[in-house]
Write a protein that holds these residues in place. Structure first.
Motif, PDB file in Angstrom:
ATOM      1  N   TYR A  99       0.948  -1.352  -0.286  1.00 16.78           N
ATOM      2  CA  TYR A  99       0.166  -0.211   0.084  1.00 16.78           C
ATOM      3  C   TYR A  99       0.429   1.025  -0.050  1.00 16.78           C
ATOM      4  N   ILE A 102       2.719   2.085  -3.212  1.00 13.72           N
ATOM      5  CA  ILE A 102       2.530   2.134  -4.134  1.00 13.72           C
ATOM      6  C   ILE A 102       1.883   3.681  -4.356  1.00 13.72           C
ATOM      7  N   CYS A 103       1.361   4.291  -3.249  1.00 10.19           N
ATOM      8  CA  CYS A 103       0.603   5.770  -3.181  1.00 10.19           C
ATOM      9  C   CYS A 103       1.919   6.668  -3.188  1.00 10.19           C
ATOM     10  N   ASN A 105       4.803   5.867  -5.300  1.00 10.73           N
ATOM     11  CA  ASN A 105       5.560   5.950  -6.080  1.00 10.73           C
ATOM     12  C   ASN A 105       4.253   7.092  -6.681  1.00 10.73           C
ATOM     13  N   ALA A 106       3.050   7.388  -6.649  1.00 10.39           N
ATOM     14  CA  ALA A 106       2.454   7.513  -7.520  1.00 10.39           C
ATOM     15  C   ALA A 106       2.107   9.471  -7.271  1.00 10.39           C
ATOM     16  N   VAL A 116      -3.559  10.776  -2.778  1.00 15.17           N
ATOM     17  CA  VAL A 116      -3.878   8.886  -2.929  1.00 15.17           C
ATOM     18  C   VAL A 116      -4.156   8.149  -2.139  1.00 15.17           C
ATOM     19  N   TYR A 117      -5.164   7.333  -2.836  1.00 15.74           N
ATOM     20  CA  TYR A 117      -5.316   6.404  -1.847  1.00 15.74           C
ATOM     21  C   TYR A 117      -6.122   5.050  -2.526  1.00 15.74           C
ATOM     22  N   SER A 118      -6.578   3.815  -2.507  1.00 20.29           N
ATOM     23  CA  SER A 118      -6.861   2.817  -3.063  1.00 20.29           C
ATOM     24  C   SER A 118      -8.478   2.253  -2.886  1.00 20.29           C
ATOM     25  N   LYS A 187      -5.984  11.024  -6.216  1.00 23.15           N
ATOM     26  CA  LYS A 187      -5.451   9.636  -8.042  1.00 23.15           C
ATOM     27  C   LYS A 187      -6.340   8.566  -6.829  1.00 23.15           C
ATOM     28  N   LYS A 188      -6.694   8.110  -7.261  1.00 19.34           N
ATOM     29  CA  LYS A 188      -6.921   6.964  -6.765  1.00 19.34           C
ATOM     30  C   LYS A 188      -6.671   5.799  -7.536  1.00 19.34           C
ATOM     31  N   ILE A 189      -5.724   4.608  -6.710  1.00 26.16           N
ATOM     32  CA  ILE A 189      -5.106   2.850  -7.428  1.00 26.16           C
ATOM     33  C   ILE A 189      -6.858   1.862  -6.756  1.00 26.16           C
ATOM     34  N   ASP A 190      -6.813   1.090  -8.444  1.00 23.83           N
ATOM     35  CA  ASP A 190      -7.614   0.770  -8.337  1.00 23.83           C
ATOM     36  C   ASP A 190      -7.508  -0.674  -8.153  1.00 23.83           C
TER      37      ASP A 190
END
Length: 270
Positions: A99, A102-103, A105-106, A116-118, A187-190
């Motif tokens: 988690y 990836i955040c 990195n975004a 940033v969230y997922s 930004k949303k991480i799918d």
């Protein structure tokens, strides 16, 4: 990636879950993490569990305060946080091991990002997707669009005034309203990277709200606090109450919901 991330964990009577939560943080594939636990006046054995964990993880920052609610606990932790980015993780929820990586990195790929969230999943007493509405500047005024664990910039969080400590429920929604009014590049991480626990024991603030309808007063407070914002999009209190859509949806509950209270508050102050 070398930015420090501060993970702030408020803990109130989480003796049965806090260890699992901490393990999900210390098991991250991203290494530059500062972990801060705020014991918010727990009356169970949370402190003993955390003390045992501290024997191995001596870098864990552990602080205590009298019970003041999650807003105050998170603010307390944020004041000493050193990370460029912040995550607020409740003491019974879990993170996927990638988690944070990836955040971050975004954020590193787009220096204009503010949040940033997922995707999220429910676990324990319920399963499946934890569905939240897609964010836009109107939807955030009607409902929460982000899990509390969304990664944000520390500087931006402090700039908007942190959490409102007058709220013990819906405090995250109210904070996101203020945050995204100024910092709206989202930004949303799918991918499902956050796991939200629905307890077997119905003793969370959200569960208690279903019994006591304590959300009414929180909605009243939030609407009143942000009245000029709501009014700017055409939702003054009179329109809110009198529109056909609102009446149709809420007519059976009209005499005990927050917008009726607002109606009387508004008229008393005219």
């Amino acid at each position: 990636m070398n930015a420090k991330v501060s993970v702030i964990i408020p803990c109130f009577n989480n003796e049965s879950t806090i260890l699992e939560t901490l393990e999900s943080v210390y098991g991250q594939s991203y290494s530059d993490i500062e972990v801060i636990v705020i014991n918010d006046g727990s009356t169970d054995d949370s402190e003993k569990v955390i003390a045992t964990f501290l024997e191995e993880k001596t870098d864990l920052v552990y602080l205590k305060q009298s019970n003041k609610g999650p807003s105050a606990a998170r603010n307390f932790g944020s004041k000493i946080a050193n990370g460029q980015y912040l995550i607020f993780l409740d003491g019974d929820d879990l993170l996927h091991k990638d988690y944070i990586s990836i955040c971050v990195n975004a954020f590193e790929k787009n220096d204009q990002l503010d949040l940033v969230y997922s995707d999220s999943e429910l676990f324990e007493n319920e399963s499946g997707n934890y569905n939240l509405a897609r964010f836009d500047e109107i939807t955030i005024l009607t409902q929460n669009c982000f899990p509390i664990v969304a990664m944000i910039r520390s500087e931006s969080f402090r700039d908007i005034g942190q959490f409102d400590e007058n709220l013990r429920i819906a405090e995250d929604w109210e904070m996101w309203i203020r945050y995204t009014r100024k910092y709206s590049n989202v930004k949303k991480i799918d991918m499902s990277l956050f796991f939200y626990r629905k307890r077997y024991i119905k003793n969370s603030i959200t569960d208690l709200n279903k019994l006591n309808n304590i959300m009414d007063d929180a909605h009243l407070y939030i609407y009143n606090k942000h009245y000029n914002t709501y009014k700017s999009v055409g939702w003054n209190i009179i329109n809110l109450i009198n529109t056909r859509q609102t009446y149709s949806k809420y007519k059976d509950k009209y005499y005990n919901v927050w917008y009726r209270k607002l109606f009387y508050l508004f008229n008393r102050t005219k």
